[in-house]
Motif scaffolding. Structure first.
Motif, PDB file in Angstrom:
ATOM      1  N   MET A  88      -3.043  -0.152  -9.583  1.00  0.00           N
ATOM      2  CA  MET A  88      -2.095   0.115  -8.476  1.00  0.00           C
ATOM      3  C   MET A  88      -2.414   1.351  -7.648  1.00  0.00           C
ATOM      4  O   MET A  88      -2.457   1.288  -6.416  1.00  0.00           O
ATOM      5  N   PRO A  89      -2.651   2.509  -8.308  1.00  0.00           N
ATOM      6  CA  PRO A  89      -2.917   3.691  -7.478  1.00  0.00           C
ATOM      7  C   PRO A  89      -4.200   3.565  -6.677  1.00  0.00           C
ATOM      8  O   PRO A  89      -4.289   4.093  -5.562  1.00  0.00           O
ATOM      9  N   CYS A  94      -6.786   3.719  -1.518  1.00  0.00           N
ATOM     10  CA  CYS A  94      -8.091   3.424  -0.907  1.00  0.00           C
ATOM     11  C   CYS A  94      -7.986   2.419   0.236  1.00  0.00           C
ATOM     12  O   CYS A  94      -7.178   1.484   0.185  1.00  0.00           O
ATOM     13  N   SER A  95      -8.838   2.593   1.224  1.00  0.00           N
ATOM     14  CA  SER A  95      -8.911   1.672   2.370  1.00  0.00           C
ATOM     15  C   SER A  95     -10.357   1.256   2.550  1.00  0.00           C
ATOM     16  O   SER A  95     -11.266   1.888   1.989  1.00  0.00           O
ATOM     17  N   ALA A  96     -10.549   0.232   3.382  1.00  0.00           N
ATOM     18  CA  ALA A  96     -11.908  -0.231   3.683  1.00  0.00           C
ATOM     19  C   ALA A  96     -12.742   0.944   4.170  1.00  0.00           C
ATOM     20  O   ALA A  96     -12.269   1.766   4.965  1.00  0.00           O
ATOM     21  N   GLY A  97     -13.981   1.030   3.653  1.00  0.00           N
ATOM     22  CA  GLY A  97     -14.867   2.115   4.058  1.00  0.00           C
ATOM     23  C   GLY A  97     -14.858   3.292   3.087  1.00  0.00           C
ATOM     24  O   GLY A  97     -15.718   4.164   3.175  1.00  0.00           O
ATOM     25  N   ASP A  98     -13.883   3.311   2.171  1.00  0.00           N
ATOM     26  CA  ASP A  98     -13.818   4.416   1.204  1.00  0.00           C
ATOM     27  C   ASP A  98     -14.784   4.180   0.042  1.00  0.00           C
ATOM     28  O   ASP A  98     -15.249   3.059  -0.189  1.00  0.00           O
ATOM     29  N   HIS A  99     -14.997   5.252  -0.702  1.00  0.00           N
ATOM     30  CA  HIS A  99     -15.883   5.219  -1.874  1.00  0.00           C
ATOM     31  C   HIS A  99     -15.113   5.802  -3.065  1.00  0.00           C
ATOM     32  O   HIS A  99     -14.387   6.777  -2.914  1.00  0.00           O
ATOM     33  N   VAL A 100     -15.265   5.167  -4.233  1.00  0.00           N
ATOM     34  CA  VAL A 100     -14.546   5.603  -5.433  1.00  0.00           C
ATOM     35  C   VAL A 100     -15.556   5.922  -6.530  1.00  0.00           C
ATOM     36  O   VAL A 100     -16.522   5.180  -6.707  1.00  0.00           O
ATOM     37  N   PHE A 231       3.321   1.878  -1.768  1.00  0.00           N
ATOM     38  CA  PHE A 231       2.673   0.684  -2.288  1.00  0.00           C
ATOM     39  C   PHE A 231       3.567  -0.020  -3.308  1.00  0.00           C
ATOM     40  O   PHE A 231       3.667  -1.251  -3.329  1.00  0.00           O
ATOM     41  N   ASP A 232       4.236   0.770  -4.128  1.00  0.00           N
ATOM     42  CA  ASP A 232       5.148   0.227  -5.145  1.00  0.00           C
ATOM     43  C   ASP A 232       6.213  -0.645  -4.471  1.00  0.00           C
ATOM     44  O   ASP A 232       6.439  -1.795  -4.848  1.00  0.00           O
TER      45      ASP A 232
END
Ligand SMILES: Cc1ncc(COP(=O)(O)O)c(C=O)c1O
Length: 384
Positions: A88-89, A94-100, A231-232
Motif C-alpha cells: 500500500m505505501p 510512487c508514480s510513473a517515472g519513479d525509482h524504488v 490512498f487508504d
C-alpha cells in the motif's frame, strides 16, 4: 498516557475509553456500513467523524491508537494483511517515472509484487545489499522515490543500518519504509530513527494466535500520513471489526509472549549452535552473528524467529528432519503461540548479490512450549 510509562503498562491500559467500554474491559465489536444521520443537512457535511463504516468504528480507533503508541508514530493505517501493508505505501507514494530501492532480503511476496506490478506502472526498482548500507549512495538515482528495508530479513536474518540509510534519504527527499514485523514495534522503533513508514504483519506477534491476517502501517509525520491516508480512503482499504478486535486482544498479551519467546528462542538457538550437524545459526542476538553489534545498538531485544544452516545435505534428508518433528508444525507464517518450522531454500530469491548456495536453511518460529521439549524434539529430528 505519560511518555515515561513503560510499554508493558501502556499495552495494558491504552485505548480503553470508558465511554466505549461501558464498564467492560474490552471494547465491543462494532459492525457498520451505514451510519445514520439525524438531519439531511449533515449528510454531505465534512464535519462528522464517521459518515460511512469504511472509516472504521471504535474498535478500529482503539487498535490504531494502540499501534500508534507502540510505534511512537504520527498515525496508523490498518490493512487486510501484512502483505497489503507492504504494498500500500509503495502505491501511495510512487508514480510513473519513479525509482524504488528494495533491500535484497525483503519478504518474497513483497519482492514478487514489485517485480510483477511496478514495471507495469512504469516504476523502476533495484535491489541493495542490506548488510552493505554504506554504499547505498551508489544505488540512488535522480528519480529514487523510496527505499524499502526489512531488518532483520525474515529468512536469512541480515540487519540493515537503518539510521545510516535514513540519513542519506532525508537530504534527498526519499521516503524510507521498514518492514518491522520481527521487531513487532516492541524491540525496534523505526519511527524514532526517522523512518517514514514502519510496517508490520500484525498477523504475527500482535495477533499471536495464527488465526488473523492483518497489517499495520505507522507513519512518522503529517506529510507521510497525508499521502497514505489519501490512498487508504481512495482505494477502499478496510479491515473487519472482528479482526481488529482479535488483534487488539492479542496485543494486550504480546509483551508477555514476546519475553518468553525471546528467552526460549535464545536457548534453542544456543543449543543448535553447538550441534555438529549445524553449520551456522542465523540469530542476530547471538554474538557470532555478523550484524550482532548493529542489533545491540538498535534493538532492545529479539523475537522468536530465527534460522539455521545445516552442513550441506540432501533435500530428502531435510524433509526427513522436518517430518520427524513432533512439536514444530510445518507451515508458513510465524509469531503464534505454537512453534513452526520450514525449510527456506525454495524461497531464497536474491538479486545481485545472489544468495550463496551454502547448504540448507531451516527457519524456526519458537512458540510458548517449554524450550527443553523443543530442544529434545530438534535433537531427535537432527539425529534421524
Ligand atoms: C516479514 C514479513 N512481512 C510481511 C509478511 C506478510 O504478512 P501476511 O501473512 O499477514 O500477509 C510476512 C508473512 O510471513 C512476513 O514474514
Amino acid at each position: 498516557m505519560s511518555k515515561n510509562v513503560s510499554d508493558h503498562t501502556k499495552l495494558a491500559h491504552l485505548s480503553r475509553d470508558e465511554e466505549v467500554l461501558q464498564g467492560a474491559v474490552n471494547p465491543p465489536v462494532h459492525r457498520a456500513s451505514t451510519i445514520l444521520f439525524e438531519r439531511a443537512e449533515d449528510l454531505y457535511s465534512s464535519k462528522p467523524k464517521r459518515s460511512y463504516g469504511i472509516v472504521g468504528m471504535s474498535v478500529h480507533d482503539s487498535l490504531r491508537e494502540a499501534f500508534c503508541t507502540l510505534e511512537q508514530a504520527y498515525s496508523v493505517v490498518l490493512a487486510p494483511s501484512g502483505l497489503a501493508a507492504c504494498t500500500m505505501p509503495l502505491l501511495a507514494i510512487c508514480s510513473a517515472g519513479d525509482h524504488v530501492l528494495l533491500s535484497n532480503n525483503i519478504y518474497g511476496p513483497t519482492r514478487r509484487f514489485c517485480e510483477n506490478h511496478l514495471p507495469r506502472l512504469n516504476i523502476e526498482f533495484d535491489f541493495f545489499d542490506p548488510e552493505n548500507s554504506n554504499n547505498i549512495l551508489e544505488h540512488i538515482k535522480s528519480n529514487t522515490k523510496a527505499i524499502f528495508m526489512e531488518s532483520p530479513g525474515s529468512l536469512t536474518m541480515e540487519l540493515t543500518d537503518i539510521p545510516a540509510i535514513v540519513a542519506v534519504a532525508k537530504g534527498r527527499n526519499i521516503w524510507t519504509l521498514v518492514d518491522n514485523t520481527w521487531g513487532a514495534g516492541w524491540f525496534l522503533k523505526p519511527i524514532t530513527m526517522g523512518v517514514d513508514f514502519s510496517i508490520q504483519a500484525a498477523s504475527k506477534y500482535p495477533c499471536g494466535h495464527s488465526d488473523v491476517l492483518m497489517g499495520t502501517i505507522a507513519t512518522g509525520s503529517k506529510k507521510a500520513d497525508k499521502v497514505l491516508q489519501r490512498f487508504d480512503t481512495d482505494s477502499g482499504n478496510f479491515v473487519s471489526p472482528d479482526d481488529a478486535w482479535l488483534v487488539l486482544r492479542g496485543l494486550r498479551t504480546m509483551s508477555a509472549r514476546l519475553e518468553r519467546q525471546q528467552t526460549s528462542a535464545l536457548k534453542v538457538a544456543s543449543w543448535l549452535s553447538q550441534h555438529p550437524k549445524v553449520a551456522q545459526v542465523l540469530h542476530p542476538a547471538l554474538a557470532c552473528h555478523p550484524d550482532h553489534q548493529l542489533w545491540k545498538r538498535d534493538f532492545t531485544g529479539s523475537s522468536g524467529l530465527f534460522s539455521f544452516l545445516l552442513h550441506p545435505t540432501s533435500e530428502a534428508q531435510v524433509f526427513k528432519i522436518l517430518n520427524s518433528l513432533k512439536y514444530f508444525g510445518l507451515g508458513f507464517s510465524w509469531g503464534g503461540y505454537e512453534s513452526l518450522a520450514i525449510h527456506c531454500d525454495p524461497q531464497l530469491i536474491r538479486t545481485n548479490p545472489k544468495w550463496p548456495d551454502q547448504g540448507n536453511i531451516i527457519r524456526l518460529s519458537i512458540g510458548l512450549e517449554e524450550p527443553h521439549d523443543l530442544i529434545a524434539d530438534l535433537s531427535q529430528a537432527l539425529n534421524i
